[in-house]
Design a protein around this motif. Structure first.
Motif, PDB file in Angstrom:
ATOM      1  N   SER A 143       0.812  -1.215   0.000  1.00  0.00           N
ATOM      2  CA  SER A 143       0.000   0.000   0.000  1.00  0.00           C
ATOM      3  C   SER A 143       0.846   1.266   0.000  1.00  0.00           C
ATOM      4  O   SER A 143       0.520   2.245  -0.677  1.00  0.00           O
ATOM      5  N   ILE A 144       1.956   1.258   0.725  1.00  0.00           N
ATOM      6  CA  ILE A 144       2.790   2.451   0.794  1.00  0.00           C
ATOM      7  C   ILE A 144       3.385   2.769  -0.572  1.00  0.00           C
ATOM      8  O   ILE A 144       3.324   3.899  -1.068  1.00  0.00           O
ATOM      9  N   GLU A 145       3.965   1.738  -1.230  1.00  0.00           N
ATOM     10  CA  GLU A 145       4.570   1.951  -2.538  1.00  0.00           C
ATOM     11  C   GLU A 145       3.520   2.299  -3.591  1.00  0.00           C
ATOM     12  O   GLU A 145       3.749   3.155  -4.452  1.00  0.00           O
ATOM     13  N   ALA A 146       2.363   1.636  -3.519  1.00  0.00           N
ATOM     14  CA  ALA A 146       1.327   1.886  -4.520  1.00  0.00           C
ATOM     15  C   ALA A 146       0.780   3.303  -4.430  1.00  0.00           C
ATOM     16  O   ALA A 146       0.637   3.996  -5.445  1.00  0.00           O
ATOM     17  N   ILE A 147       0.480   3.746  -3.222  1.00  0.00           N
ATOM     18  CA  ILE A 147      -0.094   5.078  -3.055  1.00  0.00           C
ATOM     19  C   ILE A 147       0.941   6.149  -3.371  1.00  0.00           C
ATOM     20  O   ILE A 147       0.616   7.217  -3.889  1.00  0.00           O
ATOM     21  N   ARG A 148       2.201   5.845  -3.112  1.00  0.00           N
ATOM     22  CA  ARG A 148       3.263   6.809  -3.389  1.00  0.00           C
ATOM     23  C   ARG A 148       3.563   6.910  -4.882  1.00  0.00           C
ATOM     24  O   ARG A 148       3.902   7.993  -5.373  1.00  0.00           O
ATOM     25  N   ARG A 149       3.398   5.793  -5.616  1.00  0.00           N
ATOM     26  CA  ARG A 149       3.923   5.744  -6.980  1.00  0.00           C
ATOM     27  C   ARG A 149       2.880   5.588  -8.083  1.00  0.00           C
ATOM     28  O   ARG A 149       3.184   5.828  -9.252  1.00  0.00           O
ATOM     29  N   LEU A 150       1.642   5.193  -7.732  1.00  0.00           N
ATOM     30  CA  LEU A 150       0.670   4.922  -8.784  1.00  0.00           C
ATOM     31  C   LEU A 150      -0.316   6.065  -8.970  1.00  0.00           C
ATOM     32  O   LEU A 150      -0.770   6.675  -8.005  1.00  0.00           O
ATOM     33  N   SER A 151      -0.672   6.294 -10.226  1.00  0.00           N
ATOM     34  CA  SER A 151      -1.727   7.249 -10.561  1.00  0.00           C
ATOM     35  C   SER A 151      -3.064   6.520 -10.532  1.00  0.00           C
ATOM     36  O   SER A 151      -3.134   5.314 -10.310  1.00  0.00           O
ATOM     37  N   GLY A 152      -4.157   7.258 -10.781  1.00  0.00           N
ATOM     38  CA  GLY A 152      -5.467   6.616 -10.856  1.00  0.00           C
ATOM     39  C   GLY A 152      -5.510   5.564 -11.944  1.00  0.00           C
ATOM     40  O   GLY A 152      -6.071   4.487 -11.774  1.00  0.00           O
ATOM     41  N   ASP A 153      -4.874   5.846 -13.081  1.00  0.00           N
ATOM     42  CA  ASP A 153      -4.807   4.867 -14.162  1.00  0.00           C
ATOM     43  C   ASP A 153      -3.999   3.653 -13.736  1.00  0.00           C
ATOM     44  O   ASP A 153      -4.321   2.520 -14.093  1.00  0.00           O
ATOM     45  N   GLY A 154      -2.964   3.881 -12.945  1.00  0.00           N
ATOM     46  CA  GLY A 154      -2.164   2.773 -12.443  1.00  0.00           C
ATOM     47  C   GLY A 154      -2.980   1.852 -11.563  1.00  0.00           C
ATOM     48  O   GLY A 154      -2.862   0.625 -11.650  1.00  0.00           O
ATOM     49  N   PHE A 155      -3.838   2.427 -10.727  1.00  0.00           N
ATOM     50  CA  PHE A 155      -4.701   1.603  -9.884  1.00  0.00           C
ATOM     51  C   PHE A 155      -5.641   0.768 -10.747  1.00  0.00           C
ATOM     52  O   PHE A 155      -5.904  -0.400 -10.451  1.00  0.00           O
ATOM     53  N   TYR A 156      -6.149   1.346 -11.818  1.00  0.00           N
ATOM     54  CA  TYR A 156      -7.061   0.597 -12.681  1.00  0.00           C
ATOM     55  C   TYR A 156      -6.354  -0.603 -13.304  1.00  0.00           C
ATOM     56  O   TYR A 156      -6.932  -1.691 -13.406  1.00  0.00           O
ATOM     57  N   ARG A 157      -5.089  -0.439 -13.700  1.00  0.00           N
ATOM     58  CA  ARG A 157      -4.350  -1.536 -14.301  1.00  0.00           C
ATOM     59  C   ARG A 157      -4.053  -2.661 -13.308  1.00  0.00           C
ATOM     60  O   ARG A 157      -3.724  -3.770 -13.707  1.00  0.00           O
TER      61      ARG A 157
END
Length: 235
Positions: A143-157
């Motif tokens: 969660s820490i890396e994802a929230i720090r590094r992903l955009s909304g589009d990244g979450f969708y992928r």
């Protein structure tokens, strides 16, 4: 990505082992992740099982680069003969455009799995029941890396082939960040699984947010490697 999945995975494993404060424990972690026994690894290396055991327990001096390379390639050779499950998983993460430090596991299931069965497998407690009772895959992220590094589009992928999946978050303190992140993701997954929490430790607003968006919300305190292994059984 142009990176060869086997080579990329080999570099990751070797790096973790050589940089670890406890190389034997790190080697043991990867061996068990690959579901390879000490005996099978020893046979692949043409050494006795006691040699592998001694390195993993720290009874022998930390392995040098050359031995680490042999150990890693032995694990990958065994995996390839078994169908390349772990190498394939690493390739799926790479092909989805993610760093493997962000995505710990991303799988599709051959058939829909009842959410209750999946929760039983990972010893999860459901806090909120969502709109859907089955899932067709899972994605587990840091969660820490994802929230720090992903955009909304990244979450969708992160959804892979379908949003009908469990989206699991590790490195969670109370669940605020993952639940807030779900507010900007459309559509939402079938279920969100927060790792390392008991129901009493969950952020008090989390259930209301899950209900608003219609997804199931559950928590589990099962050790992360056991949880990942249990989830993989469905794939």
């Amino acid at each position: 990505m142009d990176e060869d999945p086997r080579e990329g995975l080999a570099v990751r494993i070797a790096g973790e082992v050589t940089l670890s404060d406890d190389p034997g424990a790190t080697l043991r972690k990867w061996r068990t992740d690959f579901d390879v026994s000490q005996t099978a690894l020893a046979e692949e290396l043409d050494v006795s099982s006691s040699v592998v055991s001694d390195y993993e327990s720290g009874r022998r001096e930390s392995p040098g680069i050359a031995l680490v390379s042999r150990l890693v390639n032995a694990l990958l050779d065994i995996d390839e003969r078994r169908g390349g499950t772990h190498i394939g998983q690493f390739a799926r993460v790479l092909s989805a455009g993610f760093d493997s430090d962000v995505v710990l596991d991303l799988r599709e299931y051959p058939t829909a799995v009842a959410l209750d069965d999946l929760y039983d497998a990972v010893d999860a407690t459901e806090v909120v029941r969502g709109d859907r009772d089955t899932v067709s895959g899972h994605t587990v992220i840091d969660s820490i890396e994802a929230i720090r590094r992903l955009s909304g589009d990244g979450f969708y992928r992160l959804y892979g082939q379908s949003t009908s999946r469990v989206l699991g978050f590790t490195n969670v303190s109370r669940g605020e960040s993952p639940l807030v992140a779900m507010r900007v993701v459309d559509p939402t997954p079938s279920a969100v699984l927060l790792h390392g929490l008991s129901p009493d430790e969950l952020w008090e607003h989390a259930p209301a947010l899950a209900k608003r968006d219609g997804f199931s919300l559950a928590v589990t305190e099962m050790p992360v490697e056991e949880m990942l292994a249990s989830l993989r059984q469905h794939a």
